[in-house]
Design an enzyme around this catalytic site. Structure first.
Site, PDB file in Angstrom:
ATOM      1  N   GLU A  84       0.848  -1.194   0.000  1.00 54.69           N
ATOM      2  CA  GLU A  84       0.000   0.000   0.000  1.00 54.69           C
ATOM      3  C   GLU A  84       0.882   1.242   0.000  1.00 54.69           C
ATOM      4  OE1 GLU A  84      -3.345   1.804   3.039  1.00 54.69           O
ATOM      5  OE2 GLU A  84      -3.298  -0.363   2.722  1.00 54.69           O
ATOM      6  N   ASP A  86       0.199   5.346   0.599  1.00 62.09           N
ATOM      7  CA  ASP A  86      -0.895   6.160   1.149  1.00 62.09           C
ATOM      8  C   ASP A  86      -0.657   7.660   1.118  1.00 62.09           C
ATOM      9  OD1 ASP A  86      -2.265   3.916   1.940  1.00 62.09           O
ATOM     10  OD2 ASP A  86      -1.770   4.085   4.055  1.00 62.09           O
ATOM     11  N   GLU A  88      -3.129  10.388   3.118  1.00 67.55           N
ATOM     12  CA  GLU A  88      -4.322  10.604   3.931  1.00 67.55           C
ATOM     13  C   GLU A  88      -4.328  12.047   4.405  1.00 67.55           C
ATOM     14  OE1 GLU A  88      -5.597   6.355   5.866  1.00 67.55           O
ATOM     15  OE2 GLU A  88      -4.259   7.616   7.053  1.00 67.55           O
ATOM     16  N   THR A 102       1.446  10.368   5.175  1.00 66.59           N
ATOM     17  CA  THR A 102       1.897   9.416   4.157  1.00 66.59           C
ATOM     18  C   THR A 102       2.411   8.157   4.833  1.00 66.59           C
ATOM     19  OG1 THR A 102       4.190  10.233   4.071  1.00 66.59           O
ATOM     20  CG2 THR A 102       2.577  11.331   2.644  1.00 66.59           C
ATOM     21  N   ARG A 112       5.522   3.359   8.598  1.00 67.90           N
ATOM     22  CA  ARG A 112       6.545   4.196   7.963  1.00 67.90           C
ATOM     23  C   ARG A 112       5.943   5.586   7.684  1.00 67.90           C
ATOM     24  NH1 ARG A 112       7.156  -0.805   4.804  1.00 67.90           N
ATOM     25  NH2 ARG A 112       8.998  -1.929   5.547  1.00 67.90           N
ATOM     26  N   GLU A 113       5.395   6.173   8.713  1.00 67.61           N
ATOM     27  CA  GLU A 113       4.643   7.411   8.548  1.00 67.61           C
ATOM     28  C   GLU A 113       5.553   8.642   8.472  1.00 67.61           C
ATOM     29  OE1 GLU A 113       4.344   5.350  11.147  1.00 67.61           O
ATOM     30  OE2 GLU A 113       2.282   4.616  11.301  1.00 67.61           O
ATOM     31  N   GLY A 182      -5.271  13.621  18.025  1.00 77.77           N
ATOM     32  CA  GLY A 182      -5.316  12.346  18.716  1.00 77.77           C
ATOM     33  C   GLY A 182      -6.692  11.921  19.176  1.00 77.77           C
TER      34      GLY A 182
END
Length: 269
Positions: A84, A86, A88, A102, A112-113, A182
């Site tokens: 995937e 991403d 978002e 991402t 792996r943000e 959050g």
């Protein structure tokens, strides 16, 4: 796997997959909208699968108080070991910036943000969000400006998405349990329906990737500098210096046993 490009028409390129009337195609197939209300969100996916290439889509995000909403636009395969890539977009209170989130998943594993603020208001006009996916690297771009590069690091044991064809997906949904501060800021349903718009989809297959994909030598010799010129590399550094707000590679608390292997490779642009 598909190696043909797009027709730039939502009727022929995409299926509306959920949300009933909340997902709409109009203007002769050149404009698509997704909406979210208290009952449901909505989504669509591409009819075709892609393995390597460049994907472009113009989006205009939910305006006003978008807190609690997420607009997701991504490539994905299927199954527990899916790959995937991403984008978002995490909504926020009126006047506060969107967060662009991402991530890259390989064989079912993400984490792996990287997150960014944008240098413009993404709700006022359409902007182009692009993914370049090749056997050597994945590049995320905003209005042709690279914001992130994820390199193939199979040589040090890091899996890379290169075998599973992926479809393009997008959805607009309620995630107020985590999306904004959050989960502290909840969706204001008095502002519903929330609507995002899409246009000018384009998919260009990487036909030159196939001989390179078969050659392990070319995977080692292909350099990111061949993809990004000097100005693009400067812009990448600019975005990462001034607009990146989270990078998993620098989150030492999250990885007390040491940062992931790919993070130890210092990138030079």
């Amino acid at each position: 796997m598909v190696v043909v490009g797009s027709s730039n028409n939502f009727y022929s390129d995409f299926d509306l997959t959920w949300g009933d009337h909340r997902a709409k195609i109009f203007n002769g197939g050149h404009l698509l909208s997704l909406s979210l209300d208290k009952v449901s969100g909505s989504g669509f996916r591409s009819k075709k699968e892609y393995l390597f290439g460049r994907i472009d889509m113009q989006l205009k995000l939910v305006a006003g108080n978008s807190a609690g909403t997420v607009t997701a636009y991504y490539l994905s395969s299927q199954g527990a070991s899916h790959d995937e890539i991403d984008f978002e977009f995490l909504g926020n209170l009126s006047g506060d910036p969107y967060i662009l989130h991402t991530n890259v998943f390989t064989q079912g594993k993400g984490n792996r943000e990287q997150q960014f603020y944008l240098w413009f208001d993404p709700t006022k006009n359409f902007h182009t969000y692009s993914i370049i996916w090749k056997p050597q690297h994945i590049i995320f771009l905003v209005d042709k400006i690279p914001i992130r590069v994820f390199k193939n690091a199979e040589s040090i044991g890091v899996p890379f998405p290169k075998k599973q064809p992926m479809r393009i997906y997008s959805s607009l949904w309620n995630a107020d349990d985590w999306a904004t501060r959050g989960g502290l800021v909840k969706t204001d349903w008095t502002k519903a329906p929330f609507t995002a718009y899409y246009r000018n989809f384009n998919a260009v297959p990487c036909t030159s990737c196939w001989p390179k994909y078969k050659s392990s030598l070319s995977l080692q010799t292909n350099n990111i500098n061949d993809e990004l010129d000097a100005n693009s590399r400067r812009r990448l550094r600019w975005v990462q210096k001034y607009f990146m707000i989270y990078n998993y590679c620098t989150d030492l608390k999250r990885f007390p046993q040491g940062i992931p292997s790919e993070c130890r490779q210092r990138s030079r642009f």
